[in-house]
Design a protein around this motif. Sequence first.
Motif, PDB file in Angstrom:
ATOM      1  N   ARG A  73       0.864  -1.250  -0.200  1.00  0.00           N
ATOM      2  CA  ARG A  73       0.171   0.002  -0.033  1.00  0.00           C
ATOM      3  C   ARG A  73       0.948   1.232  -0.112  1.00  0.00           C
ATOM      4  O   ARG A  73       1.884   1.222   0.707  1.00  0.00           O
ATOM      5  CB  ARG A  73      -0.828   0.007   1.149  1.00  0.00           C
ATOM      6  N   ARG A  91     -11.806  -7.415  -1.620  1.00  0.00           N
ATOM      7  CA  ARG A  91     -11.952  -5.811  -1.180  1.00  0.00           C
ATOM      8  C   ARG A  91     -12.420  -5.720   0.116  1.00  0.00           C
ATOM      9  O   ARG A  91     -13.483  -6.344   0.537  1.00  0.00           O
ATOM     10  CB  ARG A  91     -13.007  -5.077  -2.133  1.00  0.00           C
ATOM     11  N   PRO A 135     -12.478   0.284   1.414  1.00  0.00           N
ATOM     12  CA  PRO A 135     -11.878   1.174   0.414  1.00  0.00           C
ATOM     13  C   PRO A 135     -10.315   1.380   0.651  1.00  0.00           C
ATOM     14  O   PRO A 135      -9.911   1.648   1.803  1.00  0.00           O
ATOM     15  CB  PRO A 135     -12.268   2.467   0.696  1.00  0.00           C
ATOM     16  N   ARG A 136      -9.549   1.189  -0.441  1.00  0.00           N
ATOM     17  CA  ARG A 136      -8.167   1.442  -0.175  1.00  0.00           C
ATOM     18  C   ARG A 136      -7.502   0.287   0.714  1.00  0.00           C
ATOM     19  O   ARG A 136      -6.634   0.451   0.804  1.00  0.00           O
ATOM     20  CB  ARG A 136      -7.797   2.738   0.253  1.00  0.00           C
ATOM     21  N   ASP A 189      -3.537  -0.917  -2.131  1.00  0.00           N
ATOM     22  CA  ASP A 189      -4.749  -0.161  -2.008  1.00  0.00           C
ATOM     23  C   ASP A 189      -5.702  -0.001  -3.157  1.00  0.00           C
ATOM     24  O   ASP A 189      -6.338   0.856  -3.104  1.00  0.00           O
ATOM     25  CB  ASP A 189      -4.170   1.265  -1.507  1.00  0.00           C
ATOM     26  N   ARG A 190      -5.550  -0.743  -3.992  1.00  0.00           N
ATOM     27  CA  ARG A 190      -6.461  -0.970  -5.311  1.00  0.00           C
ATOM     28  C   ARG A 190      -6.641  -2.254  -5.572  1.00  0.00           C
ATOM     29  O   ARG A 190      -5.624  -3.006  -5.543  1.00  0.00           O
ATOM     30  CB  ARG A 190      -5.992   0.150  -6.302  1.00  0.00           C
ATOM     31  N   GLU A 191      -7.485  -2.524  -6.571  1.00  0.00           N
ATOM     32  CA  GLU A 191      -7.605  -3.953  -7.024  1.00  0.00           C
ATOM     33  C   GLU A 191      -6.571  -3.786  -8.085  1.00  0.00           C
ATOM     34  O   GLU A 191      -6.512  -3.262  -9.061  1.00  0.00           O
ATOM     35  CB  GLU A 191      -9.227  -4.264  -7.649  1.00  0.00           C
ATOM     36  N   HIS A 237      -7.367  -3.899  -0.540  1.00  0.00           N
ATOM     37  CA  HIS A 237      -7.665  -5.147  -1.048  1.00  0.00           C
ATOM     38  C   HIS A 237      -6.478  -6.092  -0.489  1.00  0.00           C
ATOM     39  O   HIS A 237      -5.444  -5.807  -0.317  1.00  0.00           O
ATOM     40  CB  HIS A 237      -7.459  -4.866  -2.768  1.00  0.00           C
TER      41      HIS A 237
END
Length: 77
Positions: free
Chosen positions: A13, A63, A66-67, A42-44, A69
């Motif tokens: 992240r 997930r 938010p932010r 932090d993202r897919e 994954h």
Amino acid sequence: MNLPEYEVNLDVRGLQPPEPLERVMHALGTLEPDHQLLVVIDREPFPLYGLLIEKGFEFIGERIAPRHHEVRVWRSH
């Protein structure tokens, strides 16, 4: 599904592309056959999924928030 017994954690992240992907690929290169890699990002990581399939790994992505994954990766048998 039989998941491996041992887990290696890798938190990428906050890193800028392509560093997260590079770190994941390096970690996979050193992953023992009976281990799994838990990637926290932090993202897919859509680009990662295609590479994992190409290289014969299995994975589950989720997930968490938010932010946040998580992707569990292990070697196919």
